[in-house]
Write a protein that holds these residues in place. Structure first.
Motif, PDB file in Angstrom:
ATOM      1  N   THR A   1      -4.241  -7.208  61.415  1.00 50.12           N
ATOM      2  CA  THR A   1      -5.312  -8.217  61.337  1.00 50.12           C
ATOM      3  C   THR A   1      -6.322  -8.055  62.466  1.00 50.12           C
ATOM      4  O   THR A   1      -7.519  -8.071  62.240  1.00 50.12           O
ATOM      5  N   GLN A   2      -5.816  -7.892  63.693  1.00 48.02           N
ATOM      6  CA  GLN A   2      -6.722  -7.961  64.835  1.00 48.02           C
ATOM      7  C   GLN A   2      -7.212  -6.594  65.288  1.00 48.02           C
ATOM      8  O   GLN A   2      -8.312  -6.476  65.817  1.00 48.02           O
TER       9      GLN A   2
ATOM     10  N   LEU B   1     -11.984  -4.365  70.823  1.00 49.90           N
ATOM     11  CA  LEU B   1     -13.320  -4.737  71.278  1.00 49.90           C
ATOM     12  C   LEU B   1     -14.393  -3.714  70.960  1.00 49.90           C
ATOM     13  O   LEU B   1     -15.572  -3.954  71.222  1.00 49.90           O
TER      14      LEU B   1
ATOM     15  N   SER C   1     -17.373  -2.707  73.406  1.00 47.56           N
ATOM     16  CA  SER C   1     -17.201  -3.710  74.467  1.00 47.56           C
ATOM     17  C   SER C   1     -15.923  -3.443  75.258  1.00 47.56           C
ATOM     18  O   SER C   1     -15.760  -3.939  76.370  1.00 47.56           O
TER      19      SER C   1
ATOM     20  N   ASP D   1      -5.135  -8.953  80.917  1.00 44.24           N
ATOM     21  CA  ASP D   1      -5.629 -10.014  80.042  1.00 44.24           C
ATOM     22  C   ASP D   1      -5.529  -9.606  78.573  1.00 44.24           C
ATOM     23  O   ASP D   1      -5.159 -10.411  77.718  1.00 44.24           O
TER      24      ASP D   1
ATOM     25  N   MET E   1      -1.007 -13.890  70.741  1.00 46.94           N
ATOM     26  CA  MET E   1      -1.132 -13.848  69.273  1.00 46.94           C
ATOM     27  C   MET E   1       0.223 -13.584  68.619  1.00 46.94           C
ATOM     28  O   MET E   1       0.563 -14.200  67.603  1.00 46.94           O
TER      29      MET E   1
ATOM     30  N   GLY F   1       2.256 -16.662  68.805  1.00 47.12           N
ATOM     31  CA  GLY F   1       1.775 -17.642  67.831  1.00 47.12           C
ATOM     32  C   GLY F   1       2.301 -17.348  66.435  1.00 47.12           C
ATOM     33  O   GLY F   1       2.730 -18.252  65.711  1.00 47.12           O
TER      34      GLY F   1
ATOM     35  N   SER G   1      -9.036 -16.414  78.146  1.00 45.03           N
ATOM     36  CA  SER G   1      -8.897 -14.970  78.000  1.00 45.03           C
ATOM     37  C   SER G   1     -10.267 -14.307  77.908  1.00 45.03           C
ATOM     38  O   SER G   1     -11.039 -14.562  76.982  1.00 45.03           O
ATOM     39  N   LYS G   2     -10.536 -13.431  78.887  1.00 44.95           N
ATOM     40  CA  LYS G   2     -11.785 -12.654  78.845  1.00 44.95           C
ATOM     41  C   LYS G   2     -11.830 -11.792  77.590  1.00 44.95           C
ATOM     42  O   LYS G   2     -12.894 -11.554  77.024  1.00 44.95           O
ATOM     43  N   THR G   3     -10.645 -11.348  77.149  1.00 41.18           N
ATOM     44  CA  THR G   3     -10.565 -10.509  75.956  1.00 41.18           C
ATOM     45  C   THR G   3     -11.151 -11.231  74.744  1.00 41.18           C
ATOM     46  O   THR G   3     -11.936 -10.657  73.985  1.00 41.18           O
ATOM     47  N   ILE G   4     -10.772 -12.491  74.559  1.00 39.27           N
ATOM     48  CA  ILE G   4     -11.294 -13.263  73.426  1.00 39.27           C
ATOM     49  C   ILE G   4     -12.783 -13.505  73.582  1.00 39.27           C
ATOM     50  O   ILE G   4     -13.545 -13.413  72.619  1.00 39.27           O
TER      51      ILE G   4
ATOM     52  N   LEU H   1     -14.942 -11.588  75.096  1.00 38.71           N
ATOM     53  CA  LEU H   1     -15.604 -10.319  74.763  1.00 38.71           C
ATOM     54  C   LEU H   1     -15.584 -10.060  73.257  1.00 38.71           C
ATOM     55  O   LEU H   1     -16.551  -9.560  72.683  1.00 38.71           O
ATOM     56  N   LEU H   2     -14.460 -10.397  72.635  1.00 39.95           N
ATOM     57  CA  LEU H   2     -14.325 -10.195  71.188  1.00 39.95           C
ATOM     58  C   LEU H   2     -15.367 -11.032  70.434  1.00 39.95           C
ATOM     59  O   LEU H   2     -16.039 -10.545  69.518  1.00 39.95           O
TER      60      LEU H   2
ATOM     61  N   ARG I   1     -18.803  -9.563  70.835  1.00 40.94           N
ATOM     62  CA  ARG I   1     -19.014  -8.425  69.928  1.00 40.94           C
ATOM     63  C   ARG I   1     -19.263  -8.907  68.497  1.00 40.94           C
ATOM     64  O   ARG I   1     -20.153  -8.422  67.806  1.00 40.94           O
TER      65      ARG I   1
ATOM     66  N   ARG J   1     -22.802 -10.480  68.101  1.00 35.37           N
ATOM     67  CA  ARG J   1     -23.941  -9.666  68.537  1.00 35.37           C
ATOM     68  C   ARG J   1     -24.917  -9.381  67.388  1.00 35.37           C
ATOM     69  O   ARG J   1     -26.129  -9.366  67.613  1.00 35.37           O
TER      70      ARG J   1
ATOM     71  N   ALA K   1      -3.761 -19.652  69.271  1.00 39.81           N
ATOM     72  CA  ALA K   1      -2.500 -19.130  68.721  1.00 39.81           C
ATOM     73  C   ALA K   1      -1.542 -20.274  68.384  1.00 39.81           C
ATOM     74  O   ALA K   1      -0.541 -20.076  67.705  1.00 39.81           O
TER      75      ALA K   1
ATOM     76  N   LYS L   1      -4.959 -17.662  65.690  1.00 40.21           N
ATOM     77  CA  LYS L   1      -4.890 -16.246  66.049  1.00 40.21           C
ATOM     78  C   LYS L   1      -3.534 -15.679  65.628  1.00 40.21           C
ATOM     79  O   LYS L   1      -2.539 -16.380  65.794  1.00 40.21           O
ATOM     80  N   PRO L   2      -3.444 -14.457  65.134  1.00 38.28           N
ATOM     81  CA  PRO L   2      -4.520 -13.511  64.906  1.00 38.28           C
ATOM     82  C   PRO L   2      -5.405 -13.975  63.748  1.00 38.28           C
ATOM     83  O   PRO L   2      -4.931 -14.665  62.852  1.00 38.28           O
ATOM     84  N   PHE L   3      -6.678 -13.554  63.773  1.00 38.03           N
ATOM     85  CA  PHE L   3      -7.599 -14.051  62.763  1.00 38.03           C
ATOM     86  C   PHE L   3      -8.455 -12.917  62.216  1.00 38.03           C
ATOM     87  O   PHE L   3      -8.740 -11.941  62.907  1.00 38.03           O
ATOM     88  N   GLN L   4      -8.865 -13.061  60.966  1.00 38.17           N
ATOM     89  CA  GLN L   4      -9.803 -12.127  60.350  1.00 38.17           C
ATOM     90  C   GLN L   4     -11.185 -12.462  60.891  1.00 38.17           C
ATOM     91  O   GLN L   4     -11.636 -13.607  60.772  1.00 38.17           O
ATOM     92  N   GLU L   5     -11.852 -11.465  61.461  1.00 36.16           N
ATOM     93  CA  GLU L   5     -13.157 -11.721  62.079  1.00 36.16           C
ATOM     94  C   GLU L   5     -14.159 -12.285  61.060  1.00 36.16           C
ATOM     95  O   GLU L   5     -14.904 -13.218  61.360  1.00 36.16           O
TER      96      GLU L   5
END
Lengths: 161, 134
Positions: A24-25, A76, A79, A91, A99, A102, B11-14, B16-17, B20, B23, B84, B105-109
């Motif tokens: 998924t991710q 990412l 990114s 992180d 995830m 969860g 979370s910086k990761t999320i 940034l995600l 993206r 954008r 999550a 989460k996890p999720f389909q963008e």
């Protein structure tokens, strides 16, 4: 007091949950390995604790730095180039463990164990993950995705009364 | 005019995600690392939408949401939860606080983009957007 779930049940939960998160991710397919293919020297380690009314436990994701970088790129895209510092890699690993936890938490709820997640705790470890520790409540699974391997463990035990 | 989205996640990761993901759209994305920072940003920026995590240090998502709903200037800002955590108690609590959607989460963008587009207009970059009637 008996264990809330058998080790085999936890393995089945991991086998359903881990590939789903990657698919998924990260848009990646995984291979489940009965035993660890490569040792993971000095890996990143993320732990998410889970607390329920009648049981508690934790989920742990362990992955090498190189593996974490590949995960960041898959997650990412360009990114992912921003992910250069060790803290940023931690992180990424923490969020992925979040995830996974969860997804596992949803499976636990379906089996009558409702609980809440705690924020990920992140660290680097000097130990080499190589074997399944003998514990009746812990399931340790090994996975491969292209050029990297990682482990994911679930440890759920009854709450002390 | 760009839509303003405030992403609140430790979370910086999320963060940034999400940067993206949005954008390609005419979106100004602001970030905060916890509920307290998120409240301060919300007061300053007045976002069109907040995407909010639940489990965060300093101030969690539910507490932040309670503060938001008690502030006359901010209470009408729509919120989508992205977390999550799927505990039914948490979901019913935030539902009572009027969140527009809850994404686990996890999720389909694409699914998240679709949910966001139901709350605010998402115009692709390079197109002319207007609120004027045609």
């Amino acid at each position: 007091m008996t264990n809330p779930l058998s080790q085999q049940e936890l393995v089945q939960i991991a086998i359903r949950s881990v590939p789903e998160v990657w698919r998924t991710q990260l848009k990646k397919e995984l291979q489940f390995s009965p035993e660890l293919i490569l040792p993971l020297p000095s890996p990143h380690l993320a732990t998410v604790a889970w607390t329920g009314s009648n049981a508690s436990g934790k989920m742990v994701l362990t992955i090498s730095s190189a593996g974490a970088r590949l995960v960041a790129q898959a997650l990412l895209g360009t990114s992912g180039n921003c992910i250069t510092e060790d803290t940023d890699l931690k992180d990424v690993v923490g969020e992925l463990c979040n995830m996974l936890a969860g997804r596992v938490s949803t499976e636990l709820r379906d089996r009558g164990f409702t609980g809440t997640l705690h924020p990920p705790v992140l660290c680097r470890t000097s130990t080499t993950v190589s074997a399944n520790p003998p514990s009746p409540t812990l399931c340790l699974t090994h996975w491969t995705c292209g050029d990297y391997s990682f482990t994911f463990s679930i440890d759920i035990h009854p709450k002390a009364s | 005019m760009n839509q303003k989205i405030l992403s609140i996640d430790d979370s910086k990761t999320i963060r940034l995600l999400l940067a993206r993901m949005f954008r390609p759209f005419q979106v100004e994305l602001r970030e905060a690392g916890n509920g307290e920072e998120g409240l301060a940003q919300a007061k300053e920026v007045r976002p069109d939408l907040i995407i909010l995590d639940y489990n965060m240090p300093v101030m969690d998502g539910v507490t932040m949401l309670q503060h938001l709903r008690h502030d006359p200037q901010l209470k009408s800002i729509p919120v989508i939860m992205l977390t999550a955590e799927s505990n039914p108690k948490v979901i019913s609590t935030v539902a009572r606080l009027g969140v527009r959607d809850y994404v686990v989460k996890p999720f389909q963008e694409q699914a998240l983009i679709t949910k966001v587009s139901k709350v605010i207009p998402l115009h692709p970059q390079g197109t002319v957007s207007s609120n004027l009637p045609s």
